[in-house]
Scaffold this motif. Sequence first.
Motif, PDB file in Angstrom:
ATOM      1  N   LEU A 126     -32.778 -10.562  -5.115  1.00  0.00           N
ATOM      2  CA  LEU A 126     -32.312 -11.075  -5.935  1.00  0.00           C
ATOM      3  C   LEU A 126     -31.707  -9.349  -6.549  1.00  0.00           C
ATOM      4  O   LEU A 126     -32.083  -8.963  -5.981  1.00  0.00           O
ATOM      5  N   LYS A 129     -25.480  -6.613  -9.941  1.00  0.00           N
ATOM      6  CA  LYS A 129     -24.239  -6.880  -9.395  1.00  0.00           C
ATOM      7  C   LYS A 129     -23.546  -5.185  -8.573  1.00  0.00           C
ATOM      8  O   LYS A 129     -23.130  -5.662  -7.767  1.00  0.00           O
ATOM      9  N   VAL A 186     -27.310 -10.463  -9.806  1.00  0.00           N
ATOM     10  CA  VAL A 186     -27.265 -11.274 -11.410  1.00  0.00           C
ATOM     11  C   VAL A 186     -25.922 -10.287 -12.153  1.00  0.00           C
ATOM     12  O   VAL A 186     -26.363  -8.758 -11.761  1.00  0.00           O
ATOM     13  N   ASP A 187     -26.566 -10.220 -13.459  1.00  0.00           N
ATOM     14  CA  ASP A 187     -26.109  -8.786 -13.794  1.00  0.00           C
ATOM     15  C   ASP A 187     -26.396  -8.051 -14.110  1.00  0.00           C
ATOM     16  O   ASP A 187     -27.985  -7.931 -14.032  1.00  0.00           O
ATOM     17  N   GLN A 190     -29.217  -7.819 -16.952  1.00  0.00           N
ATOM     18  CA  GLN A 190     -30.374  -9.064 -16.428  1.00  0.00           C
ATOM     19  C   GLN A 190     -31.246  -9.206 -15.058  1.00  0.00           C
ATOM     20  O   GLN A 190     -31.868 -10.046 -14.885  1.00  0.00           O
ATOM     21  N   GLU A 194     -34.270 -11.754 -14.657  1.00  0.00           N
ATOM     22  CA  GLU A 194     -34.148 -12.864 -14.024  1.00  0.00           C
ATOM     23  C   GLU A 194     -34.903 -12.290 -12.781  1.00  0.00           C
ATOM     24  O   GLU A 194     -36.126 -13.579 -12.266  1.00  0.00           O
TER      25      GLU A 194
END
Lengths: 263, 256
Positions: A126, A129, A186-187, A190, A194
């Motif tokens: 992950l 961004k 993901v932002d 977050q 996440e």
Amino acid sequence: MDYQTIIAVEKDAVGYLTFNRPKQLNSFNEVMHKEVSQVLKAWSKDQNIRTVVISAEGRGFCAGQDLNDRVVDPNADAPDLGLSIEKYYNPLIKLITEMPKPVICAVNGVAAGAGANIALACDIVLAAKSATFIQAFCRLGLVPDSGGTWFLPRLVGRAQAMGLALLGDKIPAEQAVQLGMIWRTVDDEQLKVEAEKMASHLAKQPTYGLSLIKKAIHASAHNNLDDQLILERDLQRLAGRSSDYKEGVQAFMHKRTPEYKGC
Amino acid sequence: MDYLKTSLVKVGVMLIELNRPEKRNALNNATLQELVDVLHSIDLDLAVKTVVITGNTQCFAAGADLNELAQLDVVSIQQDQRPLLWKKIDEFSKPIIIAVNGFALGAGFELALHGDIILTGENAQFALPEIGLGMLPGAGGTQRLARLVGQQLAMRWAMTGELISAEMAQQYGISSQICPTALTVEYAIELAGKIAKQAPLAIRVIKQSLKSIHEVTLSQGLKLERQHFVWLAATQDRQEGINAFLEKRKPEFRGV
């Protein structure tokens, strides 16, 4: 336990390993190698840890090798960079890829050099961004290590791998997803949430079965179809004997949520 | 029986487990003697057709017993029973399948090389570490290994004691199959079961023929093979095998 360069926390069957040299963008020195290896080895064997999350403090994820450890004296003999690879980086990559449970990587910022490739060695990546990936090696006259030349062509294909490794451009996280290098973005704010959400989900899944999936996917890189079919048969035979499989079938028949123990 | 566990795991298949886990199955004289005794009784037992020898999941056998070896001087080594024991294992007439998980080092590796077919788990590691002790492999390690893999690799491995992974062992013909570690013994038993169903006399001469390749020239070997071939023509199992094939049914071999 207290470490100088990392934070290791065990919570709800998840092992959280956080690189903690934010001022040096979490680049690796010897102490950090030893601490990371100690923690990952312990979690690899610990049945109570069913998922591992690797993340980092500060604005960067990991800048690879701490170059302060490798000051090159122009008058001295050439350093043997193979030594630290043999002693530290290669075993680290193997610890991650052979870990019999899922390893999630949460990339919060720049992942450069070995830092990028350590992320790529993880099972699910992950990225925030704003995170970026750089195969910085070519800029110094070096070769992507820590599995870079192995992972990249398998993840993104030869054409993209060549571009990434020969040009050493900074790749934004979104592009890394499009290329198939990582799972998703993901932002920024977050990312932690996440990663934890995914980890706590995975930690409740049939861990032994997941470890066999991981093994099969890794083996597919060097097996032909015939060998892979045989491996699938073998692993399915083992998976079918696990108590989690029994539980899964029972739960399905009785229309209830399975409670997996990881074995 | 102190150091071995034996069990009839399938029709015609005897499983022998080295069972000295606290010493990582180190092959002391007593263990070897037990193995020889067991094999001798199996040789006489018509109900057992094949043998599987294994250790445990972490270790096949980690070598000889160093405490025992350390006590031997040149005279007592001359009088040592071990070479005789190894010879008896070598002379066992039925197929030996070796299932190696974990370490097969020194004498453990050499015991594996006494087998007719080797299967390994993914975690198998072979080595001849005798050189590190100022010795050389003394139970056929230099001879059998070189005949399997050639002089180059045998020299290197005997002179360095380097570990040989399961992949390398398969690649260079030391083993015939790599299995997931948890399945090695099971697959070895399955293979042994397949062989146990064949005509015992044919299996016996196949083993003799193949083992003779290191003893005799090609022309002598071909003669020997031919003799075995002719000799089998006198057996009822051969007739049964051919009849069953022509009648499209499964043969029932009786070892006669």
